[in-house]
Design a protein around this motif. Structure first.
Motif, PDB file in Angstrom:
ATOM      1  N   SER A  71      37.549  43.504  41.518  1.00 60.86           N
ATOM      2  CA  SER A  71      38.071  43.648  42.877  1.00 60.86           C
ATOM      3  C   SER A  71      36.938  43.791  43.886  1.00 60.86           C
ATOM      4  O   SER A  71      36.974  43.193  44.970  1.00 60.86           O
ATOM      5  CB  SER A  71      39.001  44.865  42.942  1.00 60.86           C
ATOM      6  N   ASN A  74      35.436  40.459  44.344  1.00 57.72           N
ATOM      7  CA  ASN A  74      36.298  39.662  45.225  1.00 57.72           C
ATOM      8  C   ASN A  74      36.036  39.971  46.692  1.00 57.72           C
ATOM      9  O   ASN A  74      35.866  39.067  47.519  1.00 57.72           O
ATOM     10  CB  ASN A  74      37.770  39.951  44.922  1.00 57.72           C
ATOM     11  N   LYS A  75      36.025  41.278  47.011  1.00 56.93           N
ATOM     12  CA  LYS A  75      35.948  41.692  48.413  1.00 56.93           C
ATOM     13  C   LYS A  75      34.564  41.481  49.009  1.00 56.93           C
ATOM     14  O   LYS A  75      34.428  40.984  50.141  1.00 56.93           O
ATOM     15  CB  LYS A  75      36.351  43.167  48.545  1.00 56.93           C
ATOM     16  N   SER A 152      43.530  41.171  48.242  1.00 52.19           N
ATOM     17  CA  SER A 152      42.303  41.548  48.945  1.00 52.19           C
ATOM     18  C   SER A 152      42.033  40.624  50.122  1.00 52.19           C
ATOM     19  O   SER A 152      41.536  41.064  51.169  1.00 52.19           O
ATOM     20  CB  SER A 152      41.105  41.527  47.984  1.00 52.19           C
ATOM     21  N   MET A 156      41.438  41.936  53.832  1.00 52.07           N
ATOM     22  CA  MET A 156      40.240  41.617  54.610  1.00 52.07           C
ATOM     23  C   MET A 156      40.585  40.840  55.878  1.00 52.07           C
ATOM     24  O   MET A 156      39.949  41.031  56.925  1.00 52.07           O
ATOM     25  CB  MET A 156      39.258  40.822  53.742  1.00 52.07           C
ATOM     26  N   GLY A 179      36.530  47.473  52.302  1.00 53.53           N
ATOM     27  CA  GLY A 179      36.680  46.944  50.944  1.00 53.53           C
ATOM     28  C   GLY A 179      36.368  47.985  49.877  1.00 53.53           C
ATOM     29  O   GLY A 179      37.128  48.137  48.916  1.00 53.53           O
ATOM     30  N   THR A 183      39.226  49.846  47.475  1.00 53.28           N
ATOM     31  CA  THR A 183      39.107  49.653  46.021  1.00 53.28           C
ATOM     32  C   THR A 183      39.068  50.991  45.290  1.00 53.28           C
ATOM     33  O   THR A 183      39.747  51.174  44.278  1.00 53.28           O
ATOM     34  CB  THR A 183      37.847  48.829  45.705  1.00 53.28           C
TER      35      THR A 183
END
Length: 313
Positions: A71, A74-75, A152, A156, A179, A183
């Protein structure tokens, strides 16, 4: 010389105060942006436990840690630079990309509904007694990280919209803070949820009557909570995915579907008095979920037909 040193110290103190003020601005903006994304955060926390609950106790926290690491990747590595670049150079592409992600969420949610109604399963469960436990775990983690990527992206995008008037450096800092904070909050909560039975078992062995009763309550509540979260997680995929599609159509100049949902929401709000806010939101969420279920069902049907035509499950 002393006066020069004093002047230098004055300059340092001014820079330090400016930096502190800048950090205060970033933290305040991050808090505001994060609060706007709270709905998607709750959905993320509801969706994730379904990817973890079928593992043995010794693998639950390591799997959550792997998903949390994915995660963050990803962010911070994929979505943050992509959001900044798209916002600067191709802002018109953000909405279609979010809609594509929303459609994927609709597909995932519809697949889960089909499974619950007795349809074909997609992916293994522990009931299937997988021969390769590591491969099973990798598949589950990959699935969770893919779903997290869509949620996500929505988080964002919401955060970016709130700080669009900031400079690019501040935008990057705020998105990074949002982010990381989200998380930690989501996967910390997920860790507590999936270890609730272990906490209950530990408390049930304590000499204190209060501790034992609390432990017994947690043990009884665990299956109910997991079943509820599984249902909420599926519903979340559908209403977030459907909501992204409705909002995206509105942004792209097709306001009709979203207008119908908003009209129903406002009608319920005006008709239900003090409960209007909650029931109005619930109305919009249900209509968004229905849109998501229909669209996801269509995608699932097409995917299954293509799979059968190619001779694949």
């Amino acid at each position: 010389m002393p006066s020069g040193l004093v002047a230098l110290l004055d300059d340092v103190s001014v820079i330090a105060r400016a930096a502190a003020a800048s950090l205060d601005d970033v933290s305040a903006a991050a808090a505001k942006a994060g609060s706007k994304a709270a709905g998607v955060v709750i959905d993320d926390a509801a969706v994730t436990p379904s990817y973890v609950t079928e593992f043995t106790p010794d693998r639950e926290l390591p799997v959550i840690a792997r998903i949390a690491k994915g995660s963050l990747f990803n962010k911070l590595v994929i979505l943050l630079p992509a959001a900044l670049l798209l916002s600067a150079f191709l802002p018109g592409a953000i909405t279609p990309l979010l809609m594509a992600g929303g459609l994927f969420l609709c597909f995932e949610g519809a697949e889960k509904v089909i499974e619950k109604l007795g349809g074909e399963k997609h992916g293994q469960t522990l009931e299937d007694q997988p021969t390769d436990a590591a491969a099973f775990e990798n598949e589950r983690v990959s699935g969770a990280v893919r779903t997290d990527l869509i949620l996500s992206a929505e988080i964002m995008a919401i955060a970016l919209a709130e700080v669009a008037n900031q400079g690019i450096v501040q935008q990057a800092l705020i998105l990074a803070v949002v982010g990381i904070a989200i998380t930690v909050a989501v996967y910390g909560a997920v860790g507590l949820i999936v270890k609730m039975d272990d906490i209950g078992l530990h408390l049930a062995k304590k000499p204190s009557a209060l501790a034992r009763s609390t432990g017994a309550f947690l043990l009884r509540a665990m299956p109910v909570l997991l079943a509820l979260l599984a249902t909420v997680g599926t519903a979340a995929m559908l209403w977030v995915g459907g909501g992204i599609i409705l909002h995206g159509l509105e942004v792209l100049g097709v306001p009709g579907p979203a207008g119908i949902a908003h009209a129903a929401q406002h009608a319920v709000e005006h008709a239900t008095g003090a409960l209007g806010g909650v029931l109005g939101w619930l109305t919009y969420a249900v209509l968004s979920a229905l849109v998501g279920l229909v669209l996801g069902g269509i995608v699932a049907f097409v995917v299954h037909m293509i799979g059968k035509a190619r001779g694949k499950h």
